[in-house]
Design an enzyme around this catalytic site. Structure first.
Site, PDB file in Angstrom:
ATOM      1  N   THR A  58       0.855  -1.188   0.000  1.00  0.00           N
ATOM      2  CA  THR A  58       0.000   0.000   0.000  1.00  0.00           C
ATOM      3  C   THR A  58       0.893   1.241   0.000  1.00  0.00           C
ATOM      4  O   THR A  58       2.119   1.137  -0.014  1.00  0.00           O
ATOM      5  CB  THR A  58      -0.922   0.038   1.236  1.00  0.00           C
ATOM      6  OG1 THR A  58      -0.149   0.408   2.393  1.00  0.00           O
ATOM      7  CG2 THR A  58      -1.581  -1.320   1.485  1.00  0.00           C
ATOM      8  N   CYS A  59       0.272   2.412   0.057  1.00  0.00           N
ATOM      9  CA  CYS A  59       1.073   3.639   0.035  1.00  0.00           C
ATOM     10  C   CYS A  59       1.915   3.792   1.298  1.00  0.00           C
ATOM     11  O   CYS A  59       2.925   4.496   1.290  1.00  0.00           O
ATOM     12  CB  CYS A  59       0.178   4.859  -0.157  1.00  0.00           C
ATOM     13  SG  CYS A  59      -1.051   5.095   1.129  1.00  0.00           S
ATOM     14  N   THR A 127     -10.453   2.596   7.419  1.00  0.00           N
ATOM     15  CA  THR A 127     -11.044   1.299   7.077  1.00  0.00           C
ATOM     16  C   THR A 127     -10.528   0.728   5.763  1.00  0.00           C
ATOM     17  O   THR A 127     -10.823  -0.418   5.438  1.00  0.00           O
ATOM     18  CB  THR A 127     -12.574   1.436   6.992  1.00  0.00           C
ATOM     19  OG1 THR A 127     -12.909   2.487   6.068  1.00  0.00           O
ATOM     20  CG2 THR A 127     -13.159   1.780   8.354  1.00  0.00           C
ATOM     21  N   LEU A 204      -9.152   6.741 -10.842  1.00  0.00           N
ATOM     22  CA  LEU A 204     -10.495   6.284 -10.492  1.00  0.00           C
ATOM     23  C   LEU A 204     -10.435   4.972  -9.710  1.00  0.00           C
ATOM     24  O   LEU A 204     -11.362   4.180  -9.705  1.00  0.00           O
ATOM     25  CB  LEU A 204     -11.337   6.115 -11.765  1.00  0.00           C
ATOM     26  CG  LEU A 204     -12.861   6.039 -11.629  1.00  0.00           C
ATOM     27  CD1 LEU A 204     -13.403   7.206 -10.799  1.00  0.00           C
ATOM     28  CD2 LEU A 204     -13.524   5.996 -12.991  1.00  0.00           C
ATOM     29  N   GLU A 206      -9.562   2.953  -5.873  1.00  0.00           N
ATOM     30  CA  GLU A 206     -10.206   3.034  -4.557  1.00  0.00           C
ATOM     31  C   GLU A 206      -9.885   4.341  -3.844  1.00  0.00           C
ATOM     32  O   GLU A 206     -10.780   5.002  -3.308  1.00  0.00           O
ATOM     33  CB  GLU A 206      -9.774   1.841  -3.696  1.00  0.00           C
ATOM     34  CG  GLU A 206     -10.472   1.785  -2.352  1.00  0.00           C
ATOM     35  CD  GLU A 206     -10.051   0.586  -1.524  1.00  0.00           C
ATOM     36  OE1 GLU A 206     -10.576   0.429  -0.411  1.00  0.00           O
ATOM     37  OE2 GLU A 206      -9.188  -0.185  -1.986  1.00  0.00           O
ATOM     38  N   MET A 207      -8.604   4.725  -3.832  1.00  0.00           N
ATOM     39  CA  MET A 207      -8.211   5.964  -3.159  1.00  0.00           C
ATOM     40  C   MET A 207      -8.864   7.173  -3.815  1.00  0.00           C
ATOM     41  O   MET A 207      -9.400   8.063  -3.139  1.00  0.00           O
ATOM     42  CB  MET A 207      -6.686   6.111  -3.175  1.00  0.00           C
ATOM     43  CG  MET A 207      -6.175   7.384  -2.531  1.00  0.00           C
ATOM     44  SD  MET A 207      -6.247   7.349  -0.727  1.00  0.00           S
ATOM     45  CE  MET A 207      -4.793   6.361  -0.371  1.00  0.00           C
TER      46      MET A 207
END
EC number: 1.2.1.70
Length: 449
Positions: A58-59, A127, A204, A206-207
């Protein structure tokens, strides 16, 4: 803590925002399924003592979760994985060694539960991480890099995360990097007295979708630049005010990049989407939020562009963390208890204790009936030893095939259900059997989303 048992040895390696710079996390990041599959296959080919493996990228973190073969040396596995990472990502082993956090056994389980429950996140209580872990697990499971061991672990982690959310108030305030970014943008909007509440959003995924929802919640309008118009049409069906959102193909980026004061960028591209060659001087100041890892925006050369990266948002997150200390303490109690319950449950599903309990049950039953027969003088007392041998041989013969079948199926996916059913049928540790029966592991929670 090293467990004196033949249970699976869990093992994690973690590189997070707490230990590693954004520049280094960018190098580790994996943003395509093809690259992820290739990396997992490399681990499988070069680490024979790793039974199962998955990667969470992840980021804010890059983590490897694995189960090891019995007797495997954890330091050897760590060194092997660091070497693979260094070669794969063109980094030095020494640099990785300085940033890595290794956990084994109970501490590894506790770490996975904490991450899944968002206690280790930059924004505590966000979440998004649970969904990211479900996707990471789903990919590894479907590509056959993980099976029973990690399924047990991740299934329990998802249950733990749900319990943390339900029993604490940890997710009630700002819940993601995207919400913190939009909150900061709103502060800038008010401070700068910007006339139009409009923003440009690149991406476009999830984030980006979370950013758009937060923007709409703050009464902004948004222009989205992406590649998939059909995905946009599906997305706006979820929105209460779809008319406030419009879409253009990202090929038109040059036409819009210099028109907006607020910009959010969150794509999975490994390269810069916004480059300095696209920029023109403007009379207004611009505020850009790069929420991607690797970063999507090249460091601007123009003085009136202010760029915020994921790590730049950390000071804005501290207040969020301080406001949640009580909830965090309660959440860690839940995670600690879940770790204990997990090992109790795992031990209840082991095949060897079930075989031992079955044989003991057969022995007790045979002895009980023999004593009845002796008491009622159905057989002479002097035949007792011989009859015991006959009964012993009889129940050994009877249990031989079931014993072989149980051992043969011990490493198969359905073994948990099989062991739970046997314990339930023969009333072996009934409370644990019922608990196992209630957990259908291979209909894991990720299917619900």
């Amino acid at each position: 803590m090293e467990l004196e048992t033949h249970l699976s040895k869990y093992f994690t390696l973690a590189f997070t925002h707490k230990s590693m710079s954004l520049e280094m996390r960018e190098k580790l990041a994996i943003n395509s399924n093809a690259t992820l599959k290739e990396f997992l296959q490399t681990i499988k080919n070069h680490c024979p003592n790793i039974k199962e493996c998955m990667v969470l990228s992840t980021c804010n973190r890059f983590e490897i979760y694995a189960s090891l073969k019995h007797g495997a040396n954890t330091n050897e596995q760590k060194n092997a994985l660091l070497k693979i990472l260094a070669q794969n990502k063109k980094m030095s082993v020494s640099d990785l060694e300085k940033c890595v956090l290794m956990n084994t056994d109970e501490s590894a389980v506790h770490h996975v539960f904490s991450v899944c429950s968002s206690l280790d996140s930059l924004v505590v209580g966000e979440t998004q991480i649970t969904g990211q872990m479900k996707n990471a697990y789903k990919f590894a499971f479907e590509e056959k890099f993980c099976s029973k061991d990690l399924t047990r672990l991740l299934h329990f982690a998802f249950k733990c995360a749900a319990k943390v959310r339900n029993l604490t108030g940890i997710s009630k305030q700002g819940v993601s990097i995207s919400s913190v970014a939009v909150k900061e943008a709103l502060n800038i909007f008010e401070k700068e007295r910007i006339k139009d509440k409009k923003a440009l959003v690149i991406g476009l995924g999830e984030m980006a979708q979370l950013v758009i929802k937060h923007l709409l919640n703050k009464q902004f309008e948004a222009l989205i630049l992406g590649r998939n118009a059909a995905k946009f049409e599906d997305f706006i069906k979820e929105l209460e005010e779809p008319k406030k959102v419009s879409f253009q193909n990202i090929e038109n980026l040059n036409a819009y990049i210099n028109e907006y004061e607020l910009l959010f960028c969150a794509t999975s591209s490994p390269h810069f989407i916004v480059q300095n060659r696209m920029l023109k001087e403007t009379i207004f100041r611009r505020f850009w939020f790069d929420l991607a890892v690797p970063r999507n925006i090249e460091k601007p050369v123009l003085d009136n562009i202010f760029l915020y990266s994921v790590d730049d948002l950390e000071p804005m997150v501290r207040e969020n963390v301080e406001n949640r200390q009580e909830s965090r303490m309660r959440a860690y109690e839940i995670v600690g208890l879940a770790t204990m319950e997990f090992y109790q449950w795992i031990q209840s599903l082991e095949v060897e204790p079930v075989i031992k309990d079955l044989r003991e049950l057969a022995r007790i039953s045979a002895q009980k009936e023999l004593q009845k027969a002796l008491k009622k003088r159905y057989v002479p007392k002097e035949y007792e030893n011989n009859i015991e041998k006959i009964l012993h041989n009889a129940f050994n013969t009877f249990l031989h095939n079931p014993t072989i079948a149980l051992k043969k199926n011990a490493q198969k996916e359905e073994s948990d259900v099989l062991v739970g059913a046997i314990k339930n049928l023969f009333n072996l540790d009934k409370s644990n059997a019922n608990h196992a029966q209630n957990l259908n592991l291979y209909k894991c929670e990720y299917y619900e989303e």
